[in-house]
Design an enzyme around this catalytic site. Sequence first.
Site, short mmCIF file in Angstrom:
data_model
loop_
_atom_site.label_atom_id
_atom_site.label_comp_id
_atom_site.label_asym_id
_atom_site.label_seq_id
_atom_site.Cartn_x
_atom_site.Cartn_y
_atom_site.Cartn_z
N LYS A 119 22.45 65.92 70.48
CA LYS A 119 21.93 65.20 69.31
C LYS A 119 23.05 64.69 68.41
CE LYS A 119 17.26 66.82 69.31
NZ LYS A 119 17.27 67.70 70.50
C1 LIG Z 1 16.41 67.64 71.56
C2 LIG Z 1 16.78 68.33 72.81
C3 LIG Z 1 16.18 68.00 74.05
C4 LIG Z 1 15.05 66.98 74.15
O1 LIG Z 1 15.48 65.70 73.87
P1 LIG Z 1 14.44 64.50 73.61
O2 LIG Z 1 15.23 63.45 73.00
O3 LIG Z 1 13.41 65.07 72.72
O4 LIG Z 1 13.89 64.10 74.90
C5 LIG Z 1 16.63 68.64 75.18
N1 LIG Z 1 17.57 69.60 75.12
C6 LIG Z 1 18.17 69.95 73.96
C7 LIG Z 1 19.21 71.01 73.97
C8 LIG Z 1 17.80 69.32 72.76
O5 LIG Z 1 18.37 69.69 71.61
#
Ligand SMILES: *Cc1c(COP(=O)(O)O)cnc(C)c1O
Length: 493
Positions: A119
């Site tokens: 993220k």
């Molecule tokens: C947010 C997240 C996801 C999911 O990502 P999306 O964008 O919601 O598909 C998967 N793994 C981790 C570690 C995350 O923080």
Amino acid sequence: MKYVSTRGYGADAPLDFCDIILEGLAPDGGLFLPERYPQVDAATLASWRDTLVREGYGALAARVLALYVDDIDPADLRSLCARAYSAAAFGSTDVVGVADLGGGLLLGRISNGPTAAFKDMAMQLLGELFEFELERRGERLNILGATSGDTGSSAEYAMLGKPSVTVFMLTPRGRMTPFQQAQMFTLTDPHIVNIAVDGVFDDCQDLVKTVASDLDFKAAHRIGAVNSINWARVVAQVVYYIALYLRVTSAPGERLSFAVPTGNFGNILAGHIAREMGVPIDTLILATNENDVLDEFFRTGVYRVRSSAETSATSSPSMDISKASNFERFVYDLLGRDAALVRRLFAVDLPARGWFDLSGTPEFAALRERFGFVSGGSTHADRLATIRATEADAGVLIDPHTADGVHVARSLLATDERIARPVVCLETALPVKFAETIREALGRDVELPAKFRGLESLPRRVIDLPNDPDALKALIEARLAELAPSASDPGDR
Ligand SMILES: *Cc1c(COP(=O)(O)O)cnc(C)c1O
């Protein structure tokens, strides 16, 4: 480049990039998308490869973003990308890397940022964009959000030291991993306000919704959001698909596939967009955990949102969703960008009965051929086995979310000859964030990366709050009043 909503808003007067990044949803409840996807050819990709190798990831990001952003000067775009993707934040100017997992699988390392989850790739840029645009407008923004762990910490580290933004982040008390708690609660900047709610993540999200739907309060206190539906987050993620493509391939037209653990359809949506731009991506392998809303759609054509009672708490918690908030963007493309139809599905059918069915449509029948999607699911036992096997066979330790992707990629590769190799499995977090599951899989502790040592013993700052919207409003008002003196001083960088 101009932007329109998936439900039609803006069709006659499309909006600019900076108009849409400070907003969440479009006014008609839809999601913003560019009017068309810019196309890249082999020559452009070759020159981007050069940019990536010579000037680093930030320079590549600026070139990709320039295709989507008309209302920020290219020189400003370059400097804000350089700040977002600095070696200080990501360990090196490469930002992303690749490791070999064997058997045609590669690991796409996109979790090298400040909070050890992918993220950061989007949030670091969003932080710079917010600061740039707020300063240009002479405005401030107060972000109110809820997190189960990854989004909140990523948003806080991205907004840290940016006085035009204050973050109020709700967390479910005692429910994040010890590492996630240490990451967030040791931030002592007065513009970062961590709140521990007496409740679960859904309670936190409901509190945010209740307070944000009080339009007077929202306007009076300039409340905004950093949701995964924010277009700037999506476009930032397109860049790492391109960077990984450029790192893994060397000849024009060479193809590869991606495996993406997904919850809200944010990460894999960016892969879809990279593919639509003409990046030679063969297959997009979508992986869910036990919460299989999306796997069900890609297998059956039926999209059915779940109740919170039907949504289970798993060992890949960042994928525990009841509906996929970015999915509407893909459905818009799938249905030939028919905004009236998308509006009917998402604004009428879903609210009325909780599902829609595209199984009989020619669009669904052509989904694989046209858009390259396949999907699969994973369980707790699959994650543990995959973490163990990846460590034993490749000497690489992966986190439980990444393990969902690796598991699904391996299972599908074994049965489906059409998937082009290599498959790049995206590493969505580092194992240190989910140490308990690693301990369960391997029977030992994860080594703490050097940059996080000492974090657990720093003083913490978190405010306890009952599950009560009025208490939350009072807290926000009190903190903003405390911050007000510095708010009137424009020179407080
Ligand atoms: C947010 C997240 C996801 C999911 O990502 P999306 O964008 O919601 O598909 C998967 N793994 C981790 C570690 C995350 O923080």
